[in-house]
Scaffold this motif. Structure first.
Motif, PDB file in Angstrom:
ATOM      1  N   THR A  73       0.854  -1.189   0.000  1.00 28.40           N
ATOM      2  CA  THR A  73       0.000   0.000   0.000  1.00 28.40           C
ATOM      3  C   THR A  73       0.884   1.231   0.000  1.00 28.40           C
ATOM      4  O   THR A  73       1.683   1.436   0.909  1.00 28.40           O
ATOM      5  N   THR A  74       0.720   2.039  -1.050  1.00 27.44           N
ATOM      6  CA  THR A  74       1.546   3.237  -1.223  1.00 27.44           C
ATOM      7  C   THR A  74       0.741   4.521  -1.099  1.00 27.44           C
ATOM      8  O   THR A  74       1.317   5.605  -1.066  1.00 27.44           O
ATOM      9  N   GLY A  75      -0.590   4.398  -1.053  1.00 29.66           N
ATOM     10  CA  GLY A  75      -1.429   5.586  -0.969  1.00 29.66           C
ATOM     11  C   GLY A  75      -2.889   5.218  -0.847  1.00 29.66           C
ATOM     12  O   GLY A  75      -3.244   4.051  -0.653  1.00 29.66           O
ATOM     13  N   LEU A  76      -3.721   6.234  -0.978  1.00 32.90           N
ATOM     14  CA  LEU A  76      -5.164   6.043  -0.911  1.00 32.90           C
ATOM     15  C   LEU A  76      -5.825   6.958  -1.933  1.00 32.90           C
ATOM     16  O   LEU A  76      -5.283   7.998  -2.295  1.00 32.90           O
ATOM     17  N   ILE A  77      -6.984   6.527  -2.413  1.00 33.46           N
ATOM     18  CA  ILE A  77      -7.767   7.320  -3.352  1.00 33.46           C
ATOM     19  C   ILE A  77      -9.237   7.130  -2.996  1.00 33.46           C
ATOM     20  O   ILE A  77      -9.665   6.019  -2.669  1.00 33.46           O
ATOM     21  N   ILE A  78      -9.976   8.224  -3.007  1.00 30.40           N
ATOM     22  CA  ILE A  78     -11.392   8.182  -2.679  1.00 30.40           C
ATOM     23  C   ILE A  78     -12.175   8.911  -3.763  1.00 30.40           C
ATOM     24  O   ILE A  78     -11.616   9.714  -4.507  1.00 30.40           O
ATOM     25  N   TYR A  79     -13.463   8.593  -3.843  1.00 31.63           N
ATOM     26  CA  TYR A  79     -14.325   9.358  -4.730  1.00 31.63           C
ATOM     27  C   TYR A  79     -15.640   9.682  -4.046  1.00 31.63           C
ATOM     28  O   TYR A  79     -16.059   9.002  -3.113  1.00 31.63           O
ATOM     29  N   ARG A  80     -16.236  10.774  -4.491  1.00 33.33           N
ATOM     30  CA  ARG A  80     -17.569  11.204  -4.068  1.00 33.33           C
ATOM     31  C   ARG A  80     -18.382  11.395  -5.341  1.00 33.33           C
ATOM     32  O   ARG A  80     -17.817  11.673  -6.396  1.00 33.33           O
ATOM     33  N   GLU A  81     -19.696  11.287  -5.207  1.00 31.32           N
ATOM     34  CA  GLU A  81     -20.545  11.406  -6.393  1.00 31.32           C
ATOM     35  C   GLU A  81     -21.659  12.413  -6.185  1.00 31.32           C
ATOM     36  O   GLU A  81     -22.257  12.464  -5.115  1.00 31.32           O
ATOM     37  N   GLU A  82     -21.921  13.167  -7.224  1.00 36.16           N
ATOM     38  CA  GLU A  82     -23.145  13.968  -7.332  1.00 36.16           C
ATOM     39  C   GLU A  82     -24.047  13.167  -8.260  1.00 36.16           C
ATOM     40  O   GLU A  82     -23.700  12.941  -9.422  1.00 36.16           O
ATOM     41  N   LEU A  83     -25.180  12.715  -7.753  1.00 35.19           N
ATOM     42  CA  LEU A  83     -26.030  11.808  -8.514  1.00 35.19           C
ATOM     43  C   LEU A  83     -27.234  12.478  -9.166  1.00 35.19           C
ATOM     44  O   LEU A  83     -27.989  11.811  -9.875  1.00 35.19           O
ATOM     45  N   ASP A  84     -27.421  13.778  -8.942  1.00 38.72           N
ATOM     46  CA  ASP A  84     -28.502  14.485  -9.622  1.00 38.72           C
ATOM     47  C   ASP A  84     -28.308  14.291 -11.124  1.00 38.72           C
ATOM     48  O   ASP A  84     -27.241  14.596 -11.659  1.00 38.72           O
ATOM     49  N   PRO A  85     -29.306  13.780 -11.845  1.00 38.09           N
ATOM     50  CA  PRO A  85     -29.118  13.465 -13.269  1.00 38.09           C
ATOM     51  C   PRO A  85     -28.724  14.666 -14.131  1.00 38.09           C
ATOM     52  O   PRO A  85     -28.075  14.497 -15.163  1.00 38.09           O
ATOM     53  N   ASP A  86     -29.068  15.865 -13.722  1.00 39.12           N
ATOM     54  CA  ASP A  86     -28.720  17.050 -14.514  1.00 39.12           C
ATOM     55  C   ASP A  86     -27.336  17.603 -14.169  1.00 39.12           C
ATOM     56  O   ASP A  86     -26.838  18.490 -14.865  1.00 39.12           O
ATOM     57  N   HIS A  87     -26.717  17.107 -13.111  1.00 44.20           N
ATOM     58  CA  HIS A  87     -25.410  17.601 -12.681  1.00 44.20           C
ATOM     59  C   HIS A  87     -24.482  16.462 -12.289  1.00 44.20           C
ATOM     60  O   HIS A  87     -23.550  16.651 -11.522  1.00 44.20           O
ATOM     61  N   ALA A  91     -16.059  13.247  -7.969  1.00 44.82           N
ATOM     62  CA  ALA A  91     -14.866  13.973  -7.523  1.00 44.82           C
ATOM     63  C   ALA A  91     -13.926  12.971  -6.878  1.00 44.82           C
ATOM     64  O   ALA A  91     -14.374  12.056  -6.182  1.00 44.82           O
ATOM     65  N   ILE A  92     -12.636  13.127  -7.125  1.00 49.46           N
ATOM     66  CA  ILE A  92     -11.664  12.222  -6.519  1.00 49.46           C
ATOM     67  C   ILE A  92     -10.631  13.013  -5.731  1.00 49.46           C
ATOM     68  O   ILE A  92     -10.458  14.212  -5.933  1.00 49.46           O
ATOM     69  N   ASP A  93      -9.970  12.305  -4.832  1.00 51.51           N
ATOM     70  CA  ASP A  93      -8.865  12.866  -4.074  1.00 51.51           C
ATOM     71  C   ASP A  93      -7.922  11.718  -3.768  1.00 51.51           C
ATOM     72  O   ASP A  93      -8.357  10.569  -3.625  1.00 51.51           O
ATOM     73  N   LEU A  94      -6.644  12.013  -3.681  1.00 45.79           N
ATOM     74  CA  LEU A  94      -5.700  10.962  -3.360  1.00 45.79           C
ATOM     75  C   LEU A  94      -4.514  11.502  -2.587  1.00 45.79           C
ATOM     76  O   LEU A  94      -4.223  12.704  -2.623  1.00 45.79           O
ATOM     77  N   ALA A  95      -3.871  10.588  -1.891  1.00 43.97           N
ATOM     78  CA  ALA A  95      -2.624  10.876  -1.186  1.00 43.97           C
ATOM     79  C   ALA A  95      -1.688   9.715  -1.468  1.00 43.97           C
ATOM     80  O   ALA A  95      -2.079   8.547  -1.352  1.00 43.97           O
ATOM     81  N   LEU A  96      -0.482  10.046  -1.857  1.00 45.59           N
ATOM     82  CA  LEU A  96       0.529   9.040  -2.181  1.00 45.59           C
ATOM     83  C   LEU A  96       1.740   9.288  -1.278  1.00 45.59           C
ATOM     84  O   LEU A  96       2.219  10.426  -1.174  1.00 45.59           O
ATOM     85  N   HIS A 124     -19.744  11.190 -16.678  1.00 41.70           N
ATOM     86  CA  HIS A 124     -19.138  11.728 -17.901  1.00 41.70           C
ATOM     87  C   HIS A 124     -18.034  12.723 -17.560  1.00 41.70           C
ATOM     88  O   HIS A 124     -17.284  13.137 -18.425  1.00 41.70           O
ATOM     89  N   ARG A 125     -17.919  13.066 -16.283  1.00 39.52           N
ATOM     90  CA  ARG A 125     -16.974  14.095 -15.840  1.00 39.52           C
ATOM     91  C   ARG A 125     -16.451  13.723 -14.457  1.00 39.52           C
ATOM     92  O   ARG A 125     -17.203  13.280 -13.589  1.00 39.52           O
ATOM     93  N   VAL A 126     -15.143  13.917 -14.253  1.00 37.72           N
ATOM     94  CA  VAL A 126     -14.513  13.700 -12.960  1.00 37.72           C
ATOM     95  C   VAL A 126     -13.754  14.978 -12.625  1.00 37.72           C
ATOM     96  O   VAL A 126     -13.100  15.565 -13.492  1.00 37.72           O
ATOM     97  N   VAL A 127     -13.850  15.420 -11.380  1.00 38.55           N
ATOM     98  CA  VAL A 127     -13.133  16.618 -10.944  1.00 38.55           C
ATOM     99  C   VAL A 127     -12.159  16.267  -9.830  1.00 38.55           C
ATOM    100  O   VAL A 127     -12.310  15.245  -9.148  1.00 38.55           O
ATOM    101  N   ILE A 128     -11.171  17.134  -9.685  1.00 40.00           N
ATOM    102  CA  ILE A 128     -10.210  17.044  -8.594  1.00 40.00           C
ATOM    103  C   ILE A 128      -9.845  18.473  -8.225  1.00 40.00           C
ATOM    104  O   ILE A 128      -9.934  19.365  -9.069  1.00 40.00           O
ATOM    105  N   ASP A 129      -9.449  18.701  -6.975  1.00 39.18           N
ATOM    106  CA  ASP A 129      -9.274  20.081  -6.514  1.00 39.18           C
ATOM    107  C   ASP A 129      -8.031  20.254  -5.629  1.00 39.18           C
ATOM    108  O   ASP A 129      -8.133  20.559  -4.456  1.00 39.18           O
TER     109      ASP A 129
END
Length: 179
Positions: A73-87, A91-96, A124-129
């Motif tokens: 194990t070298t890191g972690l990655i997580i995702y969150r979802e906006e499930l509203d069909p119009d939006h 979103a993902i985040d990670l630490a290595l 159809h879209r993934v964001v990271i911040d």
């Protein structure tokens, strides 16, 4: 595809393969490793404030994965979802861990997670911040195919209690190599 069908397919996947890394669903066994990574001074400045209970509460569950290289194990990655069909997007985040940075592993993990989110979660879209000042993370995101969208001012609380700006970046399915 219905939400139920998509969710059932996602649950059946036990691991997500990248070119070099494997993303495995996080388990209680990952908690001490995740905490060690998040407490490293080079990571803590971006992910400050994690203790054992917060790792258990926020980094275990169906959207959390360990980044593994050759079984380690070298890191972690997580995702969150906006499930509203119009939006709808994810979103993902990670630490290595710093010992594994500058090897393309973060880029590989982001691409693998994005492919999973496009193919199995119907996004159809993934964001990271990343933080605006985190040049290494921004370069890795750009190598993975993410594009700069704009700066979110005073976006996230810093480890010192102040606020720092975040860079919103996104990746569309058609932008991902091999998507």
């Amino acid at each position: 595809m219905t939400e139920q069908t998509s969710a059932a397919r996602a649950r059946r996947l036990s691991a997500i393969a990248g070119q070099t890394v494997v993303l495995r669903p996080a388990t209680a066994a990952h908690v001490p490793i995740f905490l060690e990574i998040l407490e490293h001074p080079e990571i803590e400045k971006w992910w400050g404030g994690y203790d054992l209970e917060r790792v258990r509460r926020e980094l275990l569950g169906p959207h959390s994965y360990a980044i593994e290289l050759a079984g380690e194990t070298t890191g972690l990655i997580i995702y969150r979802e906006e499930l509203d069909p119009d939006h709808r997007y994810a979103a993902i985040d990670l630490a290595l861990h710093p010992d594994h940075q500058n090897q393309g592993l973060g880029c590989d993990a982001m691409r693998a997670m994005a492919r999973f989110l496009f193919r199995h979660r119907d996004h159809h879209r993934v964001v990271i911040d990343p933080a605006v000042d985190n040049a290494r993370a921004i370069r890795s995101c750009e190598r993975a195919g993410f594009r700069r969208v704009g700066v979110m001012r005073a976006y996230e609380r810093s480890a010192d209690g102040g606020w720092h700006d975040g860079l919103l970046m996104d990746l569309l399915q058609e932008d991902l190599p091999g998507a």
